[in-house]
Design a protein around this motif. Sequence first.
Motif, PDB file in Angstrom:
ATOM      1  N   LYS A  34       5.652  55.049   7.906  1.00 29.38           N
ATOM      2  CA  LYS A  34       6.080  55.647   9.176  1.00 29.38           C
ATOM      3  C   LYS A  34       7.387  55.048   9.698  1.00 29.38           C
ATOM      4  CE  LYS A  34       5.385  58.413  12.684  1.00 29.38           C
ATOM      5  NZ  LYS A  34       5.698  59.817  12.512  1.00 29.38           N
ATOM      6  N   GLU A  37      10.321  56.241   7.664  1.00 30.16           N
ATOM      7  CA  GLU A  37      10.559  57.653   7.987  1.00 30.16           C
ATOM      8  C   GLU A  37      11.391  57.779   9.264  1.00 30.16           C
ATOM      9  OE1 GLU A  37       7.755  61.129   9.793  1.00 30.16           O
ATOM     10  OE2 GLU A  37       6.942  60.053   8.068  1.00 30.16           O
ATOM     11  N   ILE A  38      11.035  57.022  10.282  1.00 35.52           N
ATOM     12  CA  ILE A  38      11.767  57.072  11.549  1.00 35.52           C
ATOM     13  C   ILE A  38      13.166  56.480  11.379  1.00 35.52           C
ATOM     14  CG2 ILE A  38      11.786  56.235  13.945  1.00 35.52           C
ATOM     15  CD1 ILE A  38       8.619  56.301  13.682  1.00 35.52           C
ATOM     16  N   ALA A  41      15.524  59.054  10.099  1.00 31.78           N
ATOM     17  CA  ALA A  41      15.655  60.303  10.860  1.00 31.78           C
ATOM     18  C   ALA A  41      17.118  60.573  11.180  1.00 31.78           C
ATOM     19  CB  ALA A  41      14.834  60.215  12.152  1.00 31.78           C
ATOM     20  N   TYR A  93      14.899  59.953  22.097  1.00 27.91           N
ATOM     21  CA  TYR A  93      14.127  60.174  20.866  1.00 27.91           C
ATOM     22  C   TYR A  93      13.176  59.003  20.599  1.00 27.91           C
ATOM     23  CZ  TYR A  93      13.161  60.253  15.843  1.00 27.91           C
ATOM     24  OH  TYR A  93      12.543  60.207  14.613  1.00 27.91           O
ATOM     25  N   LEU A  94      13.686  57.773  20.709  1.00 30.11           N
ATOM     26  CA  LEU A  94      12.854  56.591  20.443  1.00 30.11           C
ATOM     27  C   LEU A  94      11.721  56.468  21.459  1.00 30.11           C
ATOM     28  CD1 LEU A  94      15.651  54.012  19.526  1.00 30.11           C
ATOM     29  CD2 LEU A  94      14.156  55.274  17.950  1.00 30.11           C
ATOM     30  N   ASP A  96      10.257  58.981  22.925  1.00 33.11           N
ATOM     31  CA  ASP A  96       9.290  60.007  22.521  1.00 33.11           C
ATOM     32  C   ASP A  96       8.450  59.538  21.336  1.00 33.11           C
ATOM     33  OD1 ASP A  96      10.256  61.645  24.538  1.00 33.11           O
ATOM     34  OD2 ASP A  96      11.437  62.929  23.174  1.00 33.11           O
ATOM     35  N   VAL A  97       9.084  58.882  20.370  1.00 35.49           N
ATOM     36  CA  VAL A  97       8.362  58.347  19.209  1.00 35.49           C
ATOM     37  C   VAL A  97       7.352  57.302  19.664  1.00 35.49           C
ATOM     38  CG1 VAL A  97       8.600  56.948  17.111  1.00 35.49           C
ATOM     39  CG2 VAL A  97      10.174  58.857  17.519  1.00 35.49           C
ATOM     40  N   GLN A  98       7.790  56.413  20.551  1.00 33.79           N
ATOM     41  CA  GLN A  98       6.890  55.373  21.053  1.00 33.79           C
ATOM     42  C   GLN A  98       5.698  56.002  21.771  1.00 33.79           C
ATOM     43  OE1 GLN A  98       8.685  52.204  23.348  1.00 33.79           O
ATOM     44  NE2 GLN A  98       6.766  51.779  24.404  1.00 33.79           N
ATOM     45  N   ALA A 100       4.444  58.968  21.423  1.00 38.17           N
ATOM     46  CA  ALA A 100       3.600  59.722  20.488  1.00 38.17           C
ATOM     47  C   ALA A 100       2.803  58.817  19.549  1.00 38.17           C
ATOM     48  CB  ALA A 100       4.455  60.680  19.668  1.00 38.17           C
ATOM     49  N   SER A 101       3.110  57.520  19.536  1.00 41.92           N
ATOM     50  CA  SER A 101       2.435  56.608  18.605  1.00 41.92           C
ATOM     51  C   SER A 101       1.041  56.205  19.069  1.00 41.92           C
ATOM     52  CB  SER A 101       3.284  55.346  18.381  1.00 41.92           C
ATOM     53  OG  SER A 101       3.203  54.451  19.486  1.00 41.92           O
ATOM     54  N   SER A 121      13.802  52.279  23.178  1.00 39.49           N
ATOM     55  CA  SER A 121      12.770  52.941  23.973  1.00 39.49           C
ATOM     56  C   SER A 121      12.561  52.247  25.316  1.00 39.49           C
ATOM     57  CB  SER A 121      11.447  52.981  23.199  1.00 39.49           C
ATOM     58  OG  SER A 121      10.989  51.671  22.923  1.00 39.49           O
TER      59      SER A 121
END
Length: 189
Positions: A34, A37-38, A41, A93-94, A96-98, A100-101, A121
């Motif tokens: 994961k 992958e990030i 991006a 973006y970061l 949002d990733v945080q 969503a984790s 983030s």
Amino acid sequence: MKHLVRTAAVFFLLTGSAGANEFDSELKDLAAGKIAEIASAGEVVSAVKEQNGVTGSYDQAKIDELDGKWREEADAVDQPMIDEVLDKPLSVYLSDVQEASGGLFTEIFVMDAKGLNVGQSDVTSDFWQGDEAKWQETFLAGKGAVHISELEQDDSTQTLQSQVSVPVLDPDSGAVIGAVTFGVNVDNL
């Protein structure tokens, strides 16, 4: 079982007896999956490339000046430099990733080729990471490098966490162009 491992990890952390991170294997798997992958991006790669174009000529005096300004703002009410970074599309973006984790990631920040923050983030305590292992042992080590910090108890969140860092690569050339660090809540592995 996780509770027993966590209890042992906290004991070793508090007594100073922990030599290695007890979650090393799981964190390396996360880094190869994961997190990698990030780190690859488009949002991350393009932002790092763009900032490298700006900061590539900065000398140590300029880096120290920016880092000093950031540190002053971290404790101030008015934070124009910090706000500028947090308002960048990469920081959104970061965040949002945080979010969503599901609590796995406690923080995420991306650094350029000088070790300066590109996006994050949450607010970091400093702007320049280039003097720290998270950047030195990834950016300078090259493709495939992973830095895993010691476990730390975060008093504000009451979580046991570790930082996991990997390089950011240019997908066209394979060159290392930056690095990214993730705070990982090991209870959520």
